[in-house]
Design a protein around this motif. Structure first.
Motif, PDB file in Angstrom:
ATOM      1  N   PRO A 153       0.813  -1.227   0.000  1.00  0.00           N
ATOM      2  CA  PRO A 153       0.000   0.000   0.000  1.00  0.00           C
ATOM      3  C   PRO A 153       0.844   1.274   0.000  1.00  0.00           C
ATOM      4  CG  PRO A 153      -0.884  -1.554   1.578  1.00  0.00           C
ATOM      5  CD  PRO A 153       0.416  -2.118   1.100  1.00  0.00           C
ATOM      6  N   PHE A 154       1.940   1.275   0.752  1.00  0.00           N
ATOM      7  CA  PHE A 154       2.810   2.443   0.782  1.00  0.00           C
ATOM      8  C   PHE A 154       3.485   2.655  -0.567  1.00  0.00           C
ATOM      9  CE2 PHE A 154       2.585   1.349   5.305  1.00  0.00           C
ATOM     10  CZ  PHE A 154       2.132   2.565   5.801  1.00  0.00           C
ATOM     11  N   LEU A 155       3.874   1.582  -1.219  1.00  0.00           N
ATOM     12  CA  LEU A 155       4.473   1.703  -2.542  1.00  0.00           C
ATOM     13  C   LEU A 155       3.471   2.248  -3.553  1.00  0.00           C
ATOM     14  CD1 LEU A 155       6.551  -1.603  -2.698  1.00  0.00           C
ATOM     15  CD2 LEU A 155       7.414   0.728  -2.472  1.00  0.00           C
ATOM     16  N   LEU A 156       2.226   1.768  -3.486  1.00  0.00           N
ATOM     17  CA  LEU A 156       1.195   2.268  -4.398  1.00  0.00           C
ATOM     18  C   LEU A 156       0.887   3.740  -4.155  1.00  0.00           C
ATOM     19  CD1 LEU A 156      -1.291  -0.740  -4.497  1.00  0.00           C
ATOM     20  CD2 LEU A 156       0.231   0.051  -6.312  1.00  0.00           C
ATOM     21  N   ILE A 157       0.780   4.125  -2.897  1.00  0.00           N
ATOM     22  CA  ILE A 157       0.516   5.528  -2.578  1.00  0.00           C
ATOM     23  C   ILE A 157       1.678   6.397  -3.040  1.00  0.00           C
ATOM     24  CG2 ILE A 157       0.291   7.161  -0.658  1.00  0.00           C
ATOM     25  CD1 ILE A 157      -1.327   4.954   0.780  1.00  0.00           C
ATOM     26  N   GLY A 158       2.894   5.936  -2.818  1.00  0.00           N
ATOM     27  CA  GLY A 158       4.059   6.694  -3.272  1.00  0.00           C
ATOM     28  C   GLY A 158       4.112   6.811  -4.779  1.00  0.00           C
ATOM     29  N   PHE A 159       3.801   5.718  -5.481  1.00  0.00           N
ATOM     30  CA  PHE A 159       3.806   5.745  -6.942  1.00  0.00           C
ATOM     31  C   PHE A 159       2.742   6.695  -7.469  1.00  0.00           C
ATOM     32  CE2 PHE A 159       1.994   4.114 -10.909  1.00  0.00           C
ATOM     33  CZ  PHE A 159       3.096   4.258 -11.734  1.00  0.00           C
ATOM     34  N   LEU A 160       1.541   6.622  -6.921  1.00  0.00           N
ATOM     35  CA  LEU A 160       0.468   7.507  -7.374  1.00  0.00           C
ATOM     36  C   LEU A 160       0.764   8.966  -7.043  1.00  0.00           C
ATOM     37  CD1 LEU A 160      -2.673   5.373  -6.504  1.00  0.00           C
ATOM     38  CD2 LEU A 160      -1.732   5.863  -8.766  1.00  0.00           C
ATOM     39  N   SER A 161       1.354   9.211  -5.883  1.00  0.00           N
ATOM     40  CA  SER A 161       1.720  10.581  -5.527  1.00  0.00           C
ATOM     41  C   SER A 161       2.765  11.134  -6.478  1.00  0.00           C
ATOM     42  CB  SER A 161       2.259  10.632  -4.097  1.00  0.00           C
ATOM     43  OG  SER A 161       1.275  10.237  -3.188  1.00  0.00           O
ATOM     44  N   ALA A 162       3.769  10.338  -6.798  1.00  0.00           N
ATOM     45  CA  ALA A 162       4.808  10.772  -7.727  1.00  0.00           C
ATOM     46  C   ALA A 162       4.217  11.008  -9.117  1.00  0.00           C
ATOM     47  CB  ALA A 162       5.926   9.747  -7.786  1.00  0.00           C
ATOM     48  N   LEU A 163       3.326  10.151  -9.530  1.00  0.00           N
ATOM     49  CA  LEU A 163       2.687  10.305 -10.839  1.00  0.00           C
ATOM     50  C   LEU A 163       1.856  11.578 -10.899  1.00  0.00           C
ATOM     51  CD1 LEU A 163       2.147   8.934 -13.605  1.00  0.00           C
ATOM     52  CD2 LEU A 163       0.119   7.934 -12.552  1.00  0.00           C
ATOM     53  N   LEU A 164       1.053  11.823  -9.872  1.00  0.00           N
ATOM     54  CA  LEU A 164       0.235  13.035  -9.848  1.00  0.00           C
ATOM     55  C   LEU A 164       1.094  14.286  -9.747  1.00  0.00           C
ATOM     56  CD1 LEU A 164      -2.734  11.929  -7.589  1.00  0.00           C
ATOM     57  CD2 LEU A 164      -2.760  12.349 -10.050  1.00  0.00           C
ATOM     58  N   TYR A 165       2.195  14.215  -9.035  1.00  0.00           N
ATOM     59  CA  TYR A 165       3.091  15.357  -8.931  1.00  0.00           C
ATOM     60  C   TYR A 165       3.727  15.652 -10.286  1.00  0.00           C
ATOM     61  CZ  TYR A 165       6.992  18.271  -7.478  1.00  0.00           C
ATOM     62  OH  TYR A 165       7.883  19.292  -7.356  1.00  0.00           O
ATOM     63  N   ARG A 166       4.098  14.586 -10.988  1.00  0.00           N
ATOM     64  CA  ARG A 166       4.760  14.761 -12.293  1.00  0.00           C
ATOM     65  C   ARG A 166       3.769  15.260 -13.342  1.00  0.00           C
ATOM     66  NH1 ARG A 166       8.958  14.033 -15.167  1.00  0.00           N
ATOM     67  NH2 ARG A 166      10.608  12.597 -14.858  1.00  0.00           N
ATOM     68  N   VAL A 167       2.582  14.685 -13.373  1.00  0.00           N
ATOM     69  CA  VAL A 167       1.576  15.069 -14.358  1.00  0.00           C
ATOM     70  C   VAL A 167       0.942  16.401 -13.968  1.00  0.00           C
ATOM     71  CG1 VAL A 167      -0.646  14.422 -15.335  1.00  0.00           C
ATOM     72  CG2 VAL A 167       1.117  12.702 -15.032  1.00  0.00           C
ATOM     73  N   GLY A 168       0.694  16.558 -12.707  1.00  0.00           N
ATOM     74  CA  GLY A 168       0.065  17.789 -12.210  1.00  0.00           C
ATOM     75  C   GLY A 168      -1.429  17.626 -12.134  1.00  0.00           C
ATOM     76  N   LEU A 169      -1.990  18.300 -11.191  1.00  0.00           N
ATOM     77  CA  LEU A 169      -3.445  18.305 -11.041  1.00  0.00           C
ATOM     78  C   LEU A 169      -3.962  19.621 -11.589  1.00  0.00           C
ATOM     79  CD1 LEU A 169      -3.799  16.887  -7.435  1.00  0.00           C
ATOM     80  CD2 LEU A 169      -4.272  15.727  -9.565  1.00  0.00           C
ATOM     81  N   THR A 170      -4.937  19.551 -12.446  1.00  0.00           N
ATOM     82  CA  THR A 170      -5.503  20.763 -13.003  1.00  0.00           C
ATOM     83  C   THR A 170      -6.670  21.218 -12.155  1.00  0.00           C
ATOM     84  OG1 THR A 170      -6.909  19.469 -14.471  1.00  0.00           O
ATOM     85  CG2 THR A 170      -4.803  20.185 -15.348  1.00  0.00           C
ATOM     86  N   GLY A 171      -6.746  22.530 -11.910  1.00  0.00           N
ATOM     87  CA  GLY A 171      -7.863  23.085 -11.148  1.00  0.00           C
ATOM     88  C   GLY A 171      -9.078  23.277 -12.038  1.00  0.00           C
ATOM     89  N   ARG A 172     -10.166  23.730 -11.467  1.00  0.00           N
ATOM     90  CA  ARG A 172     -11.354  24.010 -12.268  1.00  0.00           C
ATOM     91  C   ARG A 172     -11.113  25.225 -13.138  1.00  0.00           C
ATOM     92  NH1 ARG A 172     -15.082  24.409  -7.420  1.00  0.00           N
ATOM     93  NH2 ARG A 172     -13.992  22.870  -6.239  1.00  0.00           N
ATOM     94  N   ARG A 173     -11.722  25.228 -14.285  1.00  0.00           N
ATOM     95  CA  ARG A 173     -11.534  26.351 -15.207  1.00  0.00           C
ATOM     96  C   ARG A 173     -12.173  27.607 -14.631  1.00  0.00           C
ATOM     97  NH1 ARG A 173     -11.169  24.242 -21.152  1.00  0.00           N
ATOM     98  NH2 ARG A 173     -10.419  22.171 -20.699  1.00  0.00           N
ATOM     99  N   GLY A 174     -11.461  28.697 -14.813  1.00  0.00           N
ATOM    100  CA  GLY A 174     -11.984  29.965 -14.335  1.00  0.00           C
ATOM    101  C   GLY A 174     -11.719  30.198 -12.865  1.00  0.00           C
ATOM    102  N   GLU A 175     -11.069  29.294 -12.212  1.00  0.00           N
ATOM    103  CA  GLU A 175     -10.786  29.436 -10.794  1.00  0.00           C
ATOM    104  C   GLU A 175      -9.546  30.303 -10.610  1.00  0.00           C
ATOM    105  OE1 GLU A 175      -9.220  26.309  -7.712  1.00  0.00           O
ATOM    106  OE2 GLU A 175     -11.296  25.886  -8.230  1.00  0.00           O
ATOM    107  N   ASP A 176      -9.619  31.274  -9.714  1.00  0.00           N
ATOM    108  CA  ASP A 176      -8.495  32.152  -9.467  1.00  0.00           C
ATOM    109  C   ASP A 176      -7.567  31.485  -8.461  1.00  0.00           C
ATOM    110  OD1 ASP A 176      -6.808  34.308  -9.446  1.00  0.00           O
ATOM    111  OD2 ASP A 176      -8.032  35.467  -8.042  1.00  0.00           O
TER     112      ASP A 176
END
Length: 62
Positions: free
Chosen positions: A36-59
């Protein structure tokens, strides 16, 4: 591991310690705890690398 087991690798004490570690399912339990820790770390690294996009029009400030 006791000092007797490390001092004499083929003694009954060392065989007992080795059997307790390997045959009882220590490796299986270790894998179940680590995966579980490896999966969480992998997903965190993936999301950090790809980036999370916010909602459009959000300041986002700045």
């Amino acid at each position: 591991m006791t000092t007797a087991a490390s001092a004499c690798p083929d003694c009954p004490t060392s065989r007992l310690v080795r059997r307790a570690i390997v045959e009882v399912g220590f490796v299986d339990a270790l894998v179940m705890v680590c995966v579980p820790f490896l999966l969480i770390g992998f997903l965190s690294a993936l999301l950090y690398r790809v980036g999370l996009t916010g909602r459009r029009g959000e300041d986002h400030g700045g």
